[in-house]
Design an enzyme around this catalytic site. Structure first.
Site, mmCIF file in Angstrom:
data_model
loop_
_atom_site.group_PDB
_atom_site.id
_atom_site.type_symbol
_atom_site.label_atom_id
_atom_site.label_comp_id
_atom_site.label_asym_id
_atom_site.label_seq_id
_atom_site.Cartn_x
_atom_site.Cartn_y
_atom_site.Cartn_z
ATOM 1 N N VAL A 1 0.836 -1.201 0.000
ATOM 2 C CA VAL A 1 0.000 0.000 0.000
ATOM 3 C C VAL A 1 0.873 1.254 0.000
ATOM 4 O O VAL A 1 0.594 2.222 -0.716
ATOM 5 C CB VAL A 1 -0.984 0.001 1.196
ATOM 6 C CG1 VAL A 1 -1.772 1.297 1.258
ATOM 7 C CG2 VAL A 1 -1.935 -1.189 1.096
ATOM 8 N N CYS A 2 1.951 1.235 0.767
ATOM 9 C CA CYS A 2 2.853 2.389 0.821
ATOM 10 C C CYS A 2 3.491 2.650 -0.544
ATOM 11 O O CYS A 2 3.612 3.802 -0.974
ATOM 12 C CB CYS A 2 3.939 2.170 1.868
ATOM 13 S SG CYS A 2 3.312 1.961 3.541
ATOM 14 N N ALA A 3 3.898 1.588 -1.200
ATOM 15 C CA ALA A 3 4.484 1.724 -2.535
ATOM 16 C C ALA A 3 3.459 2.287 -3.511
ATOM 17 O O ALA A 3 3.767 3.218 -4.281
ATOM 18 C CB ALA A 3 4.989 0.365 -3.016
#
EC number: 1.11.1.24
Length: 166
Positions: free
Chosen positions: A59-61
């Site tokens: 999700v961060c990527a």
């Protein structure tokens, strides 16, 4: 304080919750070349600050890639991603993923950003997923503390806020 969960478990956020209308707290983080960066380094610009636990997670990527894709369409807006990742890891990740339109900054040294923006997760020493838009006069014009750290933020609302900020 904002109520946030990580994998459905309530976590403790350290620091002070930031609200729309607040003067943005100054902060001290590290750039990928280990130089100190503060809010003052973006004086006169609108800042879209995307906060993620770690660039090396799905999700961060995706969040960082999405804001990188949108960044060149935002006039006078500096897009910044802050995480607890080491500056070396951020540099490697941005190179591998061709991230060129935003800056990644590391809060690993002393969690200064995390505490000043109320996003430092006590139990994990990671930052809670959140978005802050700070106008050119350093007033906070948009805040989202994502309720479940593993969920995506509201990209459209954050981008609209950045476009409307002055």
């Amino acid at each position: 304080m904002a109520q946030v969960t990580f994998k459905q478990d309530l976590v403790t956020l350290l620091g002070t919750e930031v609200k729309v209308g607040d003067q943005a707290p100054d902060f001290s983080v590290l750039s990928n070349d280990l130089n100190e960066v503060t809010l003052k380094d973006y004086k006169g610009k609108i800042k879209l600050i995307s906060v993620v636990p770690s660039l090396d997670t799905g999700v961060c990527a995706e969040q960082t890639k999405r804001f990188n894709e949108e960044a060149d369409q935002l006039e006078n807006v500096q897009v910044i991603t802050v995480s607890m990742d080491l500056p070396f890891a951020q540099k490697r990740w941005t190179t591998v993923n061709n991230i060129q339109e935003l800056e990644t900054l590391s809060d690993h040294r002393d969690a200064n950003f995390g505490e000043k923006y109320g996003v430092l997760i006590k139990e994990l020493r990671l930052l809670a997923r959140s978005i802050f838009v700070v106008d050119s006069n350093d007033k906070v014009s948009y805040v989202e503390y994502v309720k479940e750290v593993s969920n995506h933020p509201d990209y459209d609302a954050a981008l609209a806020a950045a476009k409307q900020a002055e």
